[in-house]
Design a protein around this motif. Structure first.
Motif, mmCIF file in Angstrom:
data_model
loop_
_atom_site.group_PDB
_atom_site.id
_atom_site.type_symbol
_atom_site.label_atom_id
_atom_site.label_comp_id
_atom_site.label_asym_id
_atom_site.label_seq_id
_atom_site.Cartn_x
_atom_site.Cartn_y
_atom_site.Cartn_z
ATOM 1 N N GLY A 23 0.941 -1.080 0.180
ATOM 2 C CA GLY A 23 -0.032 0.184 -0.217
ATOM 3 C C GLY A 23 0.868 0.969 0.155
ATOM 4 N N GLY A 24 0.532 2.775 0.261
ATOM 5 C CA GLY A 24 1.343 3.405 -0.170
ATOM 6 C C GLY A 24 1.216 4.435 -0.711
ATOM 7 N N GLY A 25 1.501 5.410 -0.321
ATOM 8 C CA GLY A 25 1.876 6.771 -2.243
ATOM 9 C C GLY A 25 1.898 6.104 -3.181
ATOM 10 N N THR A 26 3.455 5.265 -2.895
ATOM 11 C CA THR A 26 3.695 4.490 -4.643
ATOM 12 C C THR A 26 3.299 3.575 -4.841
ATOM 13 N N VAL A 27 1.599 2.045 -4.634
ATOM 14 C CA VAL A 27 1.255 1.940 -5.214
ATOM 15 C C VAL A 27 -0.288 3.130 -5.504
ATOM 16 N N HIS A 28 -0.756 4.658 -5.066
ATOM 17 C CA HIS A 28 -1.954 4.910 -4.997
ATOM 18 C C HIS A 28 -1.672 5.154 -6.490
ATOM 19 N N THR A 29 0.076 6.100 -6.504
ATOM 20 C CA THR A 29 0.239 6.938 -7.718
ATOM 21 C C THR A 29 1.087 6.095 -8.805
ATOM 22 N N THR A 30 1.587 4.553 -8.788
ATOM 23 C CA THR A 30 1.093 4.169 -9.994
ATOM 24 C C THR A 30 -0.310 3.145 -10.724
ATOM 25 N N ASN A 31 -1.456 3.640 -9.957
ATOM 26 C CA ASN A 31 -2.365 3.054 -10.157
ATOM 27 C C ASN A 31 -2.786 3.601 -10.435
ATOM 28 N N ASP A 32 -2.411 5.443 -10.289
ATOM 29 C CA ASP A 32 -3.291 6.413 -11.414
ATOM 30 C C ASP A 32 -3.098 6.728 -12.399
ATOM 31 N N LEU A 33 -0.962 6.258 -12.508
ATOM 32 C CA LEU A 33 -0.372 6.844 -13.624
ATOM 33 C C LEU A 33 -1.367 5.544 -14.621
ATOM 34 N N ALA A 34 -1.186 4.530 -14.136
ATOM 35 C CA ALA A 34 -1.616 3.796 -15.151
ATOM 36 C C ALA A 34 -2.619 3.513 -15.640
ATOM 37 N N ALA A 35 -3.514 4.095 -15.054
ATOM 38 C CA ALA A 35 -4.872 4.373 -15.738
ATOM 39 C C ALA A 35 -5.144 5.590 -16.692
ATOM 40 N N GLU A 36 -4.184 6.534 -16.374
ATOM 41 C CA GLU A 36 -3.894 7.412 -17.479
ATOM 42 C C GLU A 36 -3.947 7.557 -18.810
ATOM 43 N N VAL A 37 -2.188 6.509 -18.734
ATOM 44 C CA VAL A 37 -1.426 6.194 -19.198
ATOM 45 C C VAL A 37 -2.278 5.176 -20.668
#
Length: 758
Positions: A23-37
């Motif tokens: 969990g944590g920021g790295t996981v959240h940000t990666t999920n956000d990034l992949a969703a947009e990319v």
């Protein structure tokens, strides 16, 4: 693993993100990034756990589990990447064919994956979200509770020098001693593998500074700074009054000692008159919290990103605390505080200090003295600390969205893929149909180039090669620059390395300033240097002369994954042998020649060089060795596939009975001797006998007659008993089970082969 074949629409490039199942920021940000990319590329996320791995496909901003795998053993950071995980990743590559792998963390995996990706000609980008590749401690907060920067001795006077540094027990189990021991080995291996990356991404300048200080070999690599983006649909930063609305302070996030728990605890002690109330949002199981509650803190327990605005509304704080004692790489808590309209009193370290100094919205202090922090808080409450100015700074802030963040990443992805053009929006434009034959037959060049790009985009390497070779034939000296780097790619992807080198070298002569030619030239030669393509080795052997240096005082030697030591007495013969070894290796290797002018001896030299290196595999050989073709590539492959500890080369004399020339897995030999390859009481002989017997008893010995490394010495007379004193030591050690390393009775079956009587 059963992976469903993804539905392919108009996109023809794929990105695979590597993540841990946490969990944590790295996981959240990666999920956000992949969703947009996923609007621009096919996106997959591979999440490694301790004993499992899940593959997700991301489409239309939705993540869908498409495959899972359960490993037979749990991951350990100090173990080599095992055969099962290597094969699993290779299967994933064959299944989804990624063009780019973007590693977000290596927790539960390994930087040893990078050579696998590069051997498949995949672009690799690595993001640094913390410092776990420098030390498993992750935040570099040492045993003394201070930031060490990766230097195990930096704060030696502040604590018990024999105490080890803390690590997360969830992820890092059964750890070997860390300080000045495993940490150095671990960081060295990671730096070796990270060299293979095509680009690095950090979120702050301070993060880049720490990485470069610990990984100096990455200094000349491409670093990009991209701050995280967030979508704050329910946050309201414009609701604060011009004066502190209450005496409540909020301290929230993934709270632990590196986040400043000690300072907050001391701050509660300093506030004897209870001028303010500290509200804590975070893991309720943290041991500190019961004591903090007794001192007047209000504990709210865990929270989610979605519930945070409601909790902040309820608490109505005038200030947020971020007293981190390590230089955070970005700090989502700071972004969230500002998005909620809360000024921040933060640590003057890392990204927290950088961002507050740059944008305002708070104050910074060194995270050392709680009484200084207490005085600052009182001055804010008394209206003496320009509270209104910080609120105005927050109101002017424009927060980067996830989509804007993704655009910055897409720009880098497109730059790394040589056949992808980039539109103004950052989305790749690709040729969807084969180009038509041009109406003007006098202009064939653009037609050939577009046709070649079309087939390279679809990985039709042979067709692209045929088209481009025809273009060279038709145009002669007028061949355009694009033809050189495109043909190099076509050759390289078919493993025609000699042809790729030849054509891109000609391209550099014809077009020395053309960016794509330069880029492909650099990529190819980095690939040759780091990825060990057949028939090419770009590093010469290192030479140590014992007449001019004290060998046990030489500095640590940076090597690649495989290192070989060659004690020698004839430098001309030694360098000639080493050059031929490299020429026939078909993989990268560091060879260290030690000219033994002071008669230190073969065994002592091998052990001393072993102590000064950190390669995964270590080879001992001599100046009279003669390799077969692909000797090292085949040896590495065999040990990788079998996970054995000792490989005996076919020396043309013993036929596998003992490893007179051998390749040792470092992680195995470290369980036998301490920082040595051979038992150190032997002078010249029998050490390889002992090593071979122990490996055979432990089922760690392997021999393949098709991996030759012959001993060629025309003047040497075979003396089976060798040095008498060494022979006596060997017999005694066999009788004792090598000082208890093995059971004595297990040595008996080898008595005849080694001419010993037990």
């Amino acid at each position: 693993m059963n992976v469903k074949k993804p539905f392919i629409q108009h996109k023809n490039k794929t990105i695979l993100y590597i993540l841990h199942d946490g969990g944590g920021g790295t996981v959240h940000t990666t999920n956000d990034l992949a969703a947009e990319v996923s609007a621009y590329y096919h996106c997959f996320i591979l999440k490694f756990g301790l004993a499992h791995c899940n593959l997700f496909q991301v489409e239309s901003q939705t993540s869908k589990l498409i495959g899972s795998y359960q490993f037979t053993s749990e991951w350990r950071v100090h173990h080599d990447l095992d055969h099962e995980r290597t094969q699993f990743v290779s299967a994933i590559i064959k299944s989804i064919h990624p063009d780019i792998v973007h590693t977000r963390t290596f927790i539960c995996s390994s930087t040893a994956l990078l050579p696998i990706f590069k051997k498949n000609d995949i672009c690799v980008i690595n993001s640094f979200h913390d410092f776990h590749l420098i030390c498993p401690n992750i935040q570099l907060v040492d045993y003394a509770g201070s930031f060490c920067g990766g230097d195990c001795n930096r704060n030696e006077a502040a604590g018990d020098p024999h105490q080890d540094c803390p690590v997360s027990k969830k992820w890092f189990k059964d750890m070997p001693p860390l300080r000045n021991q495993f940490q150095k080995i671990y960081a060295g291996r990671n730096q070796d593998h990270l060299r293979l990356s095509d680009a690095f991404i950090v979120t702050s300048l301070s993060t880049q500074a720490v990485i470069m200080a610990n990984f100096p070999d990455l200094t000349n690599h491409a670093f990009h700074i991209i701050e995280h983006g967030r979508d704050f649909t329910t946050f309201n930063r414009h609701r604060r009054r011009s004066t502190p609305p209450s005496t409540n302070i909020v301290f929230f996030g993934a709270l632990n000692k590196p986040k400043g728990l000690d300072l907050v605890d001391a701050l509660l002690d300093a506030d004897l008159d209870q001028h303010f109330t500290i509200h804590i949002l975070g893991n309720p199981n943290t041991p500190y919290f019961d004591a903090m509650r007794a001192k007047g803190a209000v504990l709210h327990g865990s929270y989610t990103r979605e519930k945070l605005p409601l909790l902040i509304d309820y608490i109505n704080p005038f200030l947020a605390l971020i007293p981190s004692i390590w230089p955070e790489t970005f700090c989502h808590t700071l972004t969230e505080s500002w998005a909620l309209g809360i000024p921040v009193l933060g640590s003057d370290l890392g990204a927290v200090g950088e961002r507050i100094r740059k944008h305002g919205g708070g104050w910074v202090l060194p995270p050392t003295d709680a009484y200084v922090w207490h005085e600052k808080i009182l001055s804010i409450l008394d209206g003496k600390a320009d509270y209104q100015a910080q609120l105005e700074a927050i109101s002017r802030m424009e927060f980067k969205t996830s989509a804007q963040m993704a655009q910055e990443y897409v720009h880098i992805y497109n730059t790394l893929l040589p056949c992808t053009d980039e539109t103004a929006t950052g989305a790749p434009s690709t040729i969807t149909e084969s180009p038509a034959v041009p109406s003007n037959i006098n202009e064939p060049r653009n037609f050939f180039l577009e046709k070649a790009k079309y087939h390279i985009n679809r990985k039709h390497w042979e067709i692209a090669e045929e088209i481009l070779e025809k273009l060279f034939h038709e145009t002669g000296h007028a061949t355009p620059a694009d033809a050189y780097w495109l043909l190099s790619i076509a050759y390289r992807r078919q493993n025609k390395i000699e042809k790729a080198v030849d054509i891109i070298s000609k391209g550099m002569i014809e077009f020395p300033a053309h960016p794509s030619v330069i880029k492909e030239h650099k990529f190819l030669f980095d690939y040759l240097r780091n990825n060990a393509c057949p028939a090419r080795n770009v590093r010469s052997p290192s030479i140590i002369n014992t007449n001019s240096v004290v060998i046990d005082q030489i500095p640590f030697i940076e090597t690649h994954r495989t290192c070989a030591v060659m004690p020698c007495t004839n430098m001309k013969l030694g360098t000639r042998t080493a050059s031929f070894l490299l020429q026939r290796a078909s993989t990268f290797c560091t060879i260290i020649i030690v000219l033994d002018t002071k008669k230190i001896g073969f065994i002592n030299i091998v052990n001393l060089i072993f102590q000064k290196t950190n390669s995964d595999y270590f080879i001992y050989l001599a100046q009279d060795s003669f390799p077969g073709k692909n000797w090292l590539a085949n040896a590495v492959k065999l040990l990788d596939n079998t996970n054995k500890g000792l490989l005996a080369f076919n020396d043309g004399k013993w036929y596998g009975k003992l490893a007179s020339f051998g390749m040792v897995r470092r992680s195995w030999i470290n369980t036998i001797y301490r920082d040595a390859i051979f038992y150190d009481r032997y002078k010249a002989h029998s050490a390889d006998n002992e090593l071979s017997i122990i490996a055979k008893i432990q089922n760690q010995y392997i021999y393949d007659p098709d991996i030759p490394l012959f001993e060629v010495d025309y003047d040497k007379e075979i003396k089976p008993l060798g040095n008498f004193d060494d022979r006596e030591i060997f017999i005694a050690r066999c009788a004792s089970g090598f000082d208890g390393l093995v059971d004595r009775s297990s040595v008996t079956p080898f008595a005849a082969d080694y001419q010993i009587f037990l």
